[in-house]
Scaffold this motif. Sequence first.
Motif, PDB file in Angstrom:
ATOM      1  N   THR A   1      10.282   3.113  11.489  1.00  0.00           N
ATOM      2  CA  THR A   1       9.877   4.661  10.894  1.00  0.00           C
ATOM      3  C   THR A   1       9.890   5.615  12.115  1.00  0.00           C
ATOM      4  N   ALA A   2       9.064   5.001  13.220  1.00  0.00           N
ATOM      5  CA  ALA A   2       9.147   5.823  14.322  1.00  0.00           C
ATOM      6  C   ALA A   2      10.356   5.965  15.114  1.00  0.00           C
ATOM      7  N   GLY A   3      11.472   4.847  15.088  1.00  0.00           N
ATOM      8  CA  GLY A   3      12.629   5.445  15.576  1.00  0.00           C
ATOM      9  C   GLY A   3      13.520   6.253  14.620  1.00  0.00           C
ATOM     10  N   MET A   4      13.207   6.199  13.411  1.00  0.00           N
ATOM     11  CA  MET A   4      13.965   7.374  12.534  1.00  0.00           C
ATOM     12  C   MET A   4      13.366   8.650  12.518  1.00  0.00           C
ATOM     13  N   SER A   5      12.188   8.701  12.734  1.00  0.00           N
ATOM     14  CA  SER A   5      11.376   9.911  13.088  1.00  0.00           C
ATOM     15  C   SER A   5      11.950  10.540  14.336  1.00  0.00           C
ATOM     16  N   ALA A   6      11.856   9.810  15.355  1.00  0.00           N
ATOM     17  CA  ALA A   6      12.321  10.279  16.612  1.00  0.00           C
ATOM     18  C   ALA A   6      13.939  10.688  16.753  1.00  0.00           C
ATOM     19  N   ALA A   7      14.715  10.034  15.957  1.00  0.00           N
ATOM     20  CA  ALA A   7      15.972  10.507  15.718  1.00  0.00           C
ATOM     21  C   ALA A   7      16.199  11.862  14.944  1.00  0.00           C
ATOM     22  N   LYS A   8      15.339  12.038  13.877  1.00  0.00           N
ATOM     23  CA  LYS A   8      15.293  13.413  13.331  1.00  0.00           C
ATOM     24  C   LYS A   8      14.805  14.619  13.943  1.00  0.00           C
TER      25      LYS A   8
ATOM     26  N   GLY B   1      -9.462 -23.096   7.631  1.00  0.00           N
ATOM     27  CA  GLY B   1      -9.403 -22.052   6.679  1.00  0.00           C
ATOM     28  C   GLY B   1      -9.199 -20.723   7.487  1.00  0.00           C
ATOM     29  N   ALA B   2     -10.215 -20.520   8.398  1.00  0.00           N
ATOM     30  CA  ALA B   2     -10.209 -19.327   9.286  1.00  0.00           C
ATOM     31  C   ALA B   2      -8.603 -19.293  10.052  1.00  0.00           C
ATOM     32  N   ILE B   3      -8.452 -20.262  10.510  1.00  0.00           N
ATOM     33  CA  ILE B   3      -6.895 -20.174  11.354  1.00  0.00           C
ATOM     34  C   ILE B   3      -5.679 -19.813  10.279  1.00  0.00           C
ATOM     35  N   ALA B   4      -6.143 -20.335   9.137  1.00  0.00           N
ATOM     36  CA  ALA B   4      -4.837 -20.061   8.113  1.00  0.00           C
ATOM     37  C   ALA B   4      -5.022 -18.548   7.659  1.00  0.00           C
ATOM     38  N   VAL B   5      -6.097 -18.248   7.769  1.00  0.00           N
ATOM     39  CA  VAL B   5      -6.193 -16.658   7.165  1.00  0.00           C
ATOM     40  C   VAL B   5      -5.941 -15.816   8.292  1.00  0.00           C
ATOM     41  N   LEU B   6      -6.143 -16.149   9.626  1.00  0.00           N
ATOM     42  CA  LEU B   6      -5.923 -15.261  10.907  1.00  0.00           C
ATOM     43  C   LEU B   6      -4.098 -15.461  10.862  1.00  0.00           C
ATOM     44  N   SER B   7      -3.518 -16.580  10.718  1.00  0.00           N
ATOM     45  CA  SER B   7      -2.194 -16.811  10.632  1.00  0.00           C
ATOM     46  C   SER B   7      -1.539 -15.899   9.885  1.00  0.00           C
ATOM     47  N   ALA B   8      -2.191 -15.742   8.564  1.00  0.00           N
ATOM     48  CA  ALA B   8      -1.451 -14.835   7.375  1.00  0.00           C
ATOM     49  C   ALA B   8      -1.743 -13.479   7.912  1.00  0.00           C
ATOM     50  N   GLN B   9      -2.877 -13.077   8.447  1.00  0.00           N
ATOM     51  CA  GLN B   9      -2.899 -11.718   9.042  1.00  0.00           C
ATOM     52  C   GLN B   9      -2.020 -11.143   9.954  1.00  0.00           C
ATOM     53  N   VAL B  10      -1.818 -12.198  10.963  1.00  0.00           N
ATOM     54  CA  VAL B  10      -0.951 -11.992  12.061  1.00  0.00           C
ATOM     55  C   VAL B  10       0.493 -11.837  11.614  1.00  0.00           C
ATOM     56  N   ASP B  11       0.935 -12.587  10.503  1.00  0.00           N
ATOM     57  CA  ASP B  11       2.392 -12.497   9.982  1.00  0.00           C
ATOM     58  C   ASP B  11       2.425 -10.999   9.369  1.00  0.00           C
ATOM     59  N   ASP B  12       1.199 -10.718   8.681  1.00  0.00           N
ATOM     60  CA  ASP B  12       1.215  -9.118   7.919  1.00  0.00           C
ATOM     61  C   ASP B  12       1.381  -8.114   8.978  1.00  0.00           C
ATOM     62  N   MET B  13       0.512  -8.407  10.088  1.00  0.00           N
ATOM     63  CA  MET B  13       0.643  -7.362  11.188  1.00  0.00           C
ATOM     64  C   MET B  13       1.820  -7.195  11.849  1.00  0.00           C
ATOM     65  N   THR B  14       2.677  -8.359  12.042  1.00  0.00           N
ATOM     66  CA  THR B  14       3.958  -8.134  12.595  1.00  0.00           C
ATOM     67  C   THR B  14       4.885  -7.482  11.706  1.00  0.00           C
ATOM     68  N   LYS B  15       4.874  -7.756  10.475  1.00  0.00           N
ATOM     69  CA  LYS B  15       5.765  -7.249   9.485  1.00  0.00           C
ATOM     70  C   LYS B  15       5.419  -5.350   9.526  1.00  0.00           C
ATOM     71  N   THR B  16       4.065  -5.155   9.440  1.00  0.00           N
ATOM     72  CA  THR B  16       3.696  -3.777   9.503  1.00  0.00           C
ATOM     73  C   THR B  16       4.223  -3.033  10.671  1.00  0.00           C
ATOM     74  N   LEU B  17       3.943  -3.810  11.930  1.00  0.00           N
ATOM     75  CA  LEU B  17       4.471  -3.252  13.213  1.00  0.00           C
ATOM     76  C   LEU B  17       5.805  -3.099  13.286  1.00  0.00           C
ATOM     77  N   THR B  18       6.661  -3.966  12.702  1.00  0.00           N
ATOM     78  CA  THR B  18       8.183  -3.800  12.637  1.00  0.00           C
ATOM     79  C   THR B  18       8.585  -2.757  11.822  1.00  0.00           C
ATOM     80  N   LYS B  19       7.774  -2.456  10.614  1.00  0.00           N
ATOM     81  CA  LYS B  19       8.307  -1.209   9.970  1.00  0.00           C
ATOM     82  C   LYS B  19       7.875  -0.016  10.627  1.00  0.00           C
ATOM     83  N   ALA B  20       6.977  -0.077  11.264  1.00  0.00           N
ATOM     84  CA  ALA B  20       6.336   1.108  11.959  1.00  0.00           C
ATOM     85  C   ALA B  20       7.069   1.477  12.928  1.00  0.00           C
ATOM     86  N   GLN B  21       7.700   0.532  13.667  1.00  0.00           N
ATOM     87  CA  GLN B  21       8.704   0.890  14.775  1.00  0.00           C
ATOM     88  C   GLN B  21      10.011   1.152  14.230  1.00  0.00           C
TER      89      GLN B  21
END
Length: 134
Positions: free
Chosen positions: A61-68, A39-59
């Motif tokens: 957004t940062a790229g768009m902000s840099a262009a602006k 269960g702990a491994i499953a929860v950590l795996s889900a958190q890693v997926d969420d963090m990967t998505k969040t990091l992709t969105k942040a990158q």
Amino acid sequence: MELIADILMIAGTLAVAVYCVVLARRLSRFTDLEKGVGGAIAVLSAQVDDMTKTLTKAQKTAGMSAAKLEDLTQRAEDVSRRMELLIASMHDLPAAPEPVKPNPKAEAEWREPQEGPEGETLFLSQRRRVEAAQ
């Protein structure tokens, strides 16, 4: 003597069987997806997926902000160049003549007294005051 050896052999076999049952239960709880390490491994795996998505969105957004920011910086540099040209062209203009200061005594001589609604004089010239004093 054989009987004692057989009894000990049966007791040892039962102890090992109980030990195996206990280990099997622990192992099933250990790999349980809700409570154990699974269960702990499953929860950590889900958190890693969420963090990967969040990091992709942040990158993104940062790229768009840099262009602006780069666009705004370019516009600011263009405006700065224009302002420098305008200021430089202002130095080439001739100096403005100084305004002529009115002479209050000259103005007072040509003014005529004006009477208000109640018959009192609103404006008097200097000449009238001098004449009135004599």
